[in-house]
Design a protein around this motif. Sequence first.
Motif, PDB file in Angstrom:
ATOM      1  N   PHE A 239       7.258  -0.164  -0.349  1.00 12.61           N
ATOM      2  CA  PHE A 239       5.824   0.070  -0.507  1.00 12.61           C
ATOM      3  C   PHE A 239       5.121  -1.215  -0.934  1.00 12.61           C
ATOM      4  CE2 PHE A 239       2.054   1.446  -2.893  1.00 12.61           C
ATOM      5  CZ  PHE A 239       1.520   2.416  -2.054  1.00 12.61           C
ATOM      6  N   ASN A 240       4.025  -1.567  -0.227  1.00 11.62           N
ATOM      7  CA  ASN A 240       3.227  -2.745  -0.570  1.00 11.62           C
ATOM      8  C   ASN A 240       2.054  -2.295  -1.430  1.00 11.62           C
ATOM      9  OD1 ASN A 240       1.541  -4.994  -0.699  1.00 11.62           O
ATOM     10  ND2 ASN A 240       2.089  -5.679   1.357  1.00 11.62           N
ATOM     11  N   VAL A 241       2.083  -2.658  -2.691  1.00 15.44           N
ATOM     12  CA  VAL A 241       1.115  -2.131  -3.653  1.00 15.44           C
ATOM     13  C   VAL A 241      -0.303  -2.618  -3.394  1.00 15.44           C
ATOM     14  CG1 VAL A 241       1.445  -3.969  -5.356  1.00 15.44           C
ATOM     15  CG2 VAL A 241       0.811  -1.703  -6.124  1.00 15.44           C
ATOM     16  N   GLY A 242      -0.474  -3.758  -2.711  1.00 14.29           N
ATOM     17  CA  GLY A 242      -1.796  -4.349  -2.541  1.00 14.29           C
ATOM     18  C   GLY A 242      -2.465  -4.077  -1.208  1.00 14.29           C
ATOM     19  N   THR A 243      -1.935  -3.139  -0.415  1.00 14.75           N
ATOM     20  CA  THR A 243      -2.532  -2.824   0.873  1.00 14.75           C
ATOM     21  C   THR A 243      -2.727  -1.313   1.003  1.00 14.75           C
ATOM     22  OG1 THR A 243      -0.393  -2.616   2.001  1.00 14.75           O
ATOM     23  CG2 THR A 243      -1.402  -4.807   1.941  1.00 14.75           C
ATOM     24  N   GLY A 246      -0.210   3.344   5.222  1.00 21.96           N
ATOM     25  CA  GLY A 246      -0.408   3.659   6.630  1.00 21.96           C
ATOM     26  C   GLY A 246      -0.448   5.153   6.917  1.00 21.96           C
ATOM     27  N   ILE A 247      -0.884   5.467   8.130  1.00 21.49           N
ATOM     28  CA  ILE A 247      -0.883   6.858   8.621  1.00 21.49           C
ATOM     29  C   ILE A 247      -0.159   6.859   9.971  1.00 21.49           C
ATOM     30  CG2 ILE A 247      -2.831   7.851   7.371  1.00 21.49           C
ATOM     31  CD1 ILE A 247      -4.655   7.020   9.678  1.00 21.49           C
ATOM     32  N   MET A 248       1.152   6.871   9.910  1.00 22.76           N
ATOM     33  CA  MET A 248       1.975   6.737  11.112  1.00 22.76           C
ATOM     34  C   MET A 248       1.798   7.904  12.070  1.00 22.76           C
ATOM     35  SD  MET A 248       3.505   3.845  10.712  1.00 22.76           S
ATOM     36  CE  MET A 248       4.835   3.922  11.911  1.00 22.76           C
ATOM     37  N   ASP A 249       1.618   9.106  11.539  1.00 18.26           N
ATOM     38  CA  ASP A 249       1.570  10.300  12.382  1.00 18.26           C
ATOM     39  C   ASP A 249       0.179  10.908  12.499  1.00 18.26           C
ATOM     40  OD1 ASP A 249       4.332  10.223  12.923  1.00 18.26           O
ATOM     41  OD2 ASP A 249       4.761  11.199  10.999  1.00 18.26           O
TER      42      ASP A 249
END
Length: 284
Positions: A239-243, A246-249
Amino acid sequence: MPTRYIIYCDESDDKGQFFSNFYGGVLILASRREAIEAELQALKNELRIFDGEMKWQRITENYADKYIAFVDKVFDIVERGDMKIRIMFTHNRHRPVLEEYMIGRDYFMLYYQFVKHAFGLQYAVPDGDTATAQLLLDDVPHHSDKFRQFKDYMSTLSSFPKWSRAGMSIAYHDIAEVNSKEHHILQALDVVLGGIQSRLNEKHTRPHPPAKRRGKRTKAKARVYAKIKDRIREIYPNFNVGTSTGIMDGPHERFEHPYRHWLFVPNNAVIDPSRTKKAKTKGK
């Protein structure tokens, strides 16, 4: 009866070194509130925290292990689906170009965007049903007239086309200020939100000038944040805390995910190179 939700909200660090305007929220089913509060109270009793409020700013070396246990319990509840946590923030390099009517209304407008989008509430309504949400905010930094304006503004979300088509609404009388001392769920949010803003603005990763080494309290906060990070990464590896998460689905995941971050970029923002982390580091 319509499905009933509660959204607990808090905000922090409106002007950080690298990131600003931190807004956090916890979404629960109203029918689960008492059980969740009782579960968190039971843990605090077990930890012998009978009267104290759990807050990021109160973490000390002596209490770090208790806060780590508290974080574990919070994320146990999140992982099983009884609480959904959302964190929103802005990057200082994105400087908004403000029109005259926007000046002094950033608190209203950012909360509006956060509640409107962060939880994907248009996907929270069961098929053929309707849903309502109660909005409970900690420590509102405005006098009563401003708060009434805020409630007027926030309640217009019910006419947001995606919400109205789905049957989601927030009524004026369902927006209220509450005291976090009386709500363990808000305390849980404070600790997680505090950890994220501290990490992104490097408050617990570097010594506080003029000190050359990190103090005991700063190290204790680093330990608690490490637990927050580890529990998030149990849900989302790497997990990238500063971004933004995403919504892959598809966009329905904005509601379905147990935990999400949103790096909010205003539509009218311009890039300010002088406010990037690299530029600030060079200037030291």
